[in-house]
Every structure is written in structure tokens, then in C-alpha cells.
Design an enzyme around this catalytic site. Structure first.
Site, short mmCIF file in Angstrom:
data_model
loop_
_atom_site.label_atom_id
_atom_site.label_comp_id
_atom_site.label_asym_id
_atom_site.label_seq_id
_atom_site.Cartn_x
_atom_site.Cartn_y
_atom_site.Cartn_z
N GLU A 125 0.81 -1.42 0.23
CA GLU A 125 0.13 0.20 0.06
C GLU A 125 0.95 1.28 0.11
OE1 GLU A 125 -3.95 1.77 2.18
OE2 GLU A 125 -2.97 -0.30 2.98
N SER A 162 -9.90 6.65 5.75
CA SER A 162 -10.43 6.41 6.94
C SER A 162 -10.07 6.62 8.18
CB SER A 162 -11.05 4.95 6.87
OG SER A 162 -11.55 4.62 5.55
N SER A 203 -2.36 7.93 8.22
CA SER A 203 -1.00 7.72 8.38
C SER A 203 0.05 8.76 7.90
CB SER A 203 -0.73 6.48 7.28
OG SER A 203 -1.36 5.19 7.91
N ARG A 237 6.97 5.01 7.98
CA ARG A 237 5.79 5.31 8.71
C ARG A 237 6.18 5.79 10.17
NH1 ARG A 237 1.38 4.11 11.92
NH2 ARG A 237 -0.59 4.59 11.04
#
Length: 413
Positions: free
Chosen positions: A177, A233, A236, A248
Site C-alpha cells: 500500500e 478512513s 498515516s 511510517r
């Protein structure tokens, strides 16, 4: 999702001020359309053209928790040597380009299209809960029988893998992703001069004018390093050091789905777009407790303006206040609350990693003028004008776009 204009009328009859807010949203959309026209005349992403002409390679998907994004690459039908595939491809194009609205929630973002040397990349959006309908609307029976594999990223690449295999005999080729997200974003930041933009900040949020294109040095290295805050939603936060190195570093469970979930719990509004339209005409001061409500004006000792929020939904602590707030007021207050949280997480991480450039992406910001301007003002306020919030024309589509690039580039290597 419905387009931005579909639910304006419900909230435009209250006052001329409300109409001005709606007109501002429309002007923002036209400004971004002008960006698109500029991009279409650019040197057309020549390095990223697909060389493989099969129906499989023309699509890529990013299936998220709330929204599913689909990439369609329109090339010259003469590139197909097989006559049957050429006819199927033309039939597919006729089906896709016959409309910009697909069923209840699907749209084709025509003004986001990107021309390449040998074709054009198109962007389609559906609610994830309607992805099965999306497949049936876009792919006709004869076409889908000739698609054996689709490249895909996002949680839905796992969730719907069995469904595609059992119902259409299509295999899902999964891509990471975050790698897909950055592949799409970095490509457009590198090759498209008008992909990112910002707002000029003045004394009040209403002084944030139309979006202003960013200007970068021609050297691709100039875009690094940066902080990417992806608001879907959830949220990040990625520290992007160079084209191949990222981490991340943070995130939040308070994002777009939180906004809409609370809207449904606290109001009678049932669609995300309707909630955004309502937020444009609502007044969060009827819900939030402000600095001025406590001090009677600004708090000069700490340079806190009277209109600054002291407590989100603080006025609801008083029993005589709840009935005075409209659904639109609640939507506006929720949007400001979610945006403020996202902005503060972004700013603190920028400080932590000594980064001066913050990009905000994700479909929560799609056509969400209030949220973008609130983020711009918040980053400007906290950083004393030293850090600028940057926004992206293809917000929400980078995962699908990166998946398309990665899938086709890997075939050419």
C-alpha cells in the site's frame, strides 16, 4: 460518490452568506480544473508509458476501507494486434466514456485525467461497499472474461480476493500500500509541475483564496525530504527521505471515517457528500466553546484569538445549547475537530524530523475545501508561518496510480 454539485441545493437557501460559501467551493473546483488543463499540455510523463497492450495491464485498483479507486489507461486501439481484443477494448471505452456517473456512488474524475505519450490515464471512484456493482457497471461480460489479472493495493486486495477469483476467475496481483502510494505521488511531483498547491494565509481563514500552484526546481531531488499525511478512513504519517526510502512514523485512528461515523450518529445526514455540503454552511461556534466564550475576547498573554477553539463540542455540556445547533453546525464542528487533530499530528511530526514541507493527501480531502483551508491555517499558526501545508490535485488516487506504474514498469524491465 455523487459529484460535488449534486447536493448543494439542500443547504443553499438559508442566506446569501451561505451561497457565498458554496460559490467558494465551486471556484475551488474550477481552479483545479485549470490545473488539469495545464497538465494535459505538459510533456506527458513519457518515461512512464506502458508498453504492454493487454486488457489486464490497462487497469489498477486501490480498494480502501471507505472508497475504491480505479485507474483506466486509454491507449490507441491499433496497439492491439488481436482483432477480438481491439473490438473489446473499443467496447470497453464506449462503456466507460458514455457517462461520468456510474450507478449511485461512482464517478469518473474527468478533469484529473493525465495524458501520456501514447495514451491517457483516467480516474474512477466508487464507495468500497459498492465495488461489486462497480465491476459489473464498468466491465461487460465479454470484456471481463478476457481479464485474467488485476493489479491492486489497499486492504480490499485481500478482502475481495476470493470474490474476484470465484465470480470472475480474476486473480488479484497485490502491491504494498505505501510503496504504491509513494510511487504514484513521487512520479507526479517529479513530472507534473502543477500537481501540488497551497493557500496564501492572511488574518482569517476566509482570506485563504483560490489554490496556488507550487513551483519547484527542475532537479527531482528538490522534492525530498517531506512529510506525507494521508487522510483516509484513518491517518498515516510517512517520513519520505528519497524516492526509495520512507518510514511510517505516526498515525491516528481519527480520520475521515471518524468524521462520517459521528455525523451519522449525531445528525440525520446519511451521505458523506451531504455532510460536506452541510459543513460548508454550518457554524461550529454554535457547538464549540471558544476562547472568547471563556475570556470575553482574545487571551493576549498567550496570543490566543477569541475565535480559537478552547473545547470541541464544549457548548453541548450546557443543556440549553444542544437544541440550538443545526445538523450543519454539527457537521462543521466535526470537520474542524477532525482537521485540527490531523493538523497537529502533522505539525508535531514535522518538528520531530525537522521537515519544512508537509503534503496532505487522501480522499477525505477530496473537494473538502473547508478541511484544506483549516489545515493550511493551522500549520501556518503553529509554525509561525515557517511551514506551509501543500495539497495534491490527485488526492486519494496515488495508491491506484502507483500500482499501475509499478505493474507496468515491472513488465518492461
Amino acid at each position: 460518490m455523487p459529484t460535488i454539485n449534486k447536493s448543494f441545493n439542500k443547504f443553499t437557501s438559508k442566506s446569501s452568506k451561505n451561497n457565498e460559501i458554496v460559490n467558494e467551493a465551486i471556484k475551488h473546483q474550477y481552479a483545479l480544473k485549470n490545473f488539469a488543463r495545464t497538465l494535459e499540455n505538459y510533456e506527458v510523463l513519457a518515461e512512464l508509458d506502458t508498453k504492454q497492450y493487454s486488457l489486464d495491464s490497462l487497469f489498477a485498483m486501490d480498494i480502501g476501507g471507505s472508497l475504491a479507486k480505479i485507474i483506466f489507461y486509454d491507449c490507441n486501439a491499433d496497439n492491439f494486434e488481436n482483432t477480438e481484443l481491439k473490438e473489446l477494448f473499443n467496447s470497453l471505452k464506449d462503456n466507460i466514456f458514455s457517462t461520468e456517473d456510474y450507478g449511485f456512488s461512482g464517478i469518473r474524475d474527468r478533469y484529473k485525467s493525465i495524458k501520456t505519450k501514447n495514451g491517457c490515464i483516467h480516474f474512477i471512484l466508487f464507495e468500497t461497499q459498492r465495488i461489486k456493482n462497480a465491476v459489473e457497471l464498468i466491465f461487460q461480460n465479454d470484456i471481463i472474461k478476457n481479464i485474467k489479472q488485476i493489479s491492486c493495493t489497499g486492504g480490499g486486495s485481500y478482502k475481495f480476493e476470493e470474490y474476484f477469483r470465484e465470480n470472475y476467475d480474476i486473480e488479484i496481483k497485490k502491491y504494498d500500500e505505501f510503496k504504491s502510494l509513494l510511487a504514484g505521488l513521487n512520479a507526479l511531483l517529479k513530472y507534473s509541475p502543477n500537481e501540488s498547491y497551497h493557500y496564501r494565509i492572511d488574518d482569517t481563514i476566509n482570506d485563504c483564496d483560490k489554490p496556488v500552484p507550487d513551483v519547484y526546481d527542475a532537479d527531482a531531488k528538490s522534492i525530498f525530504p517531506y512529510l506525507l499525511v494521508n487522510v483516509g478512513s484513518g491517518v498515516s504519517v510517512l517520513h519520505v527521505k528519497d524516492e526509495h526510502t520512507f518510514e511510517r512514523v505516526s498515525g491516528s485512528g481519527i480520520g475521515g471515517a471518524t468524521f462520517f461515523g459521528l455525523v451519522r450518529a449525531l445528525t440525520n445526514i446519511s451521505s458523506f457528500d451531504e455532510a460536506l455540503q452541510a459543513s460548508r454552511v454550518g457554524n461550529s461556534a454554535n457547538v464549540n466553546m471558544l476562547v472568547g466564550d471563556i475570556y470575553g475576547g482574545e487571551y493576549q498573554s498567550f496570543n490566543l484569538p477569541a475565535e480559537m477553539v478552547a473545547s470541541f463540542f464544549g457548548k453541548f455540556a450546557k443543556n440549553d445549547t444542544i437544541d440550538k445547533a443545526s445538523d450543519a453546525d454539527i457537521c462543521n464542528a466535526l470537520l474542524v475537530m477532525i482537521t485540527n487533530n490531523v493538523g497537529q499530528v502533522a505539525y508535531l511530526n514535522a518538528m520531530r524530523y525537522n521537515l519544512s514541507r508537509i503534503y496532505f493527501s487522501g480522499n477525505f480531502l477530496r473537494s473538502n475545501v473547508i478541511a484544506m483551508k483549516a489545515l493550511a491555517k493551522a500549520i501556518h499558526f503553529w509554525s509561525h508561518g515557517e511551514i506551509q501545508a501543500h495539497f495534491l490535485k490527485h488526492e486519494g488516487y496515488f495508491g491506484a496510480l502507483g500500482t499501475f506504474f509499478l505493474n507496468n514498469l515491472s513488465k518492461n524491465q
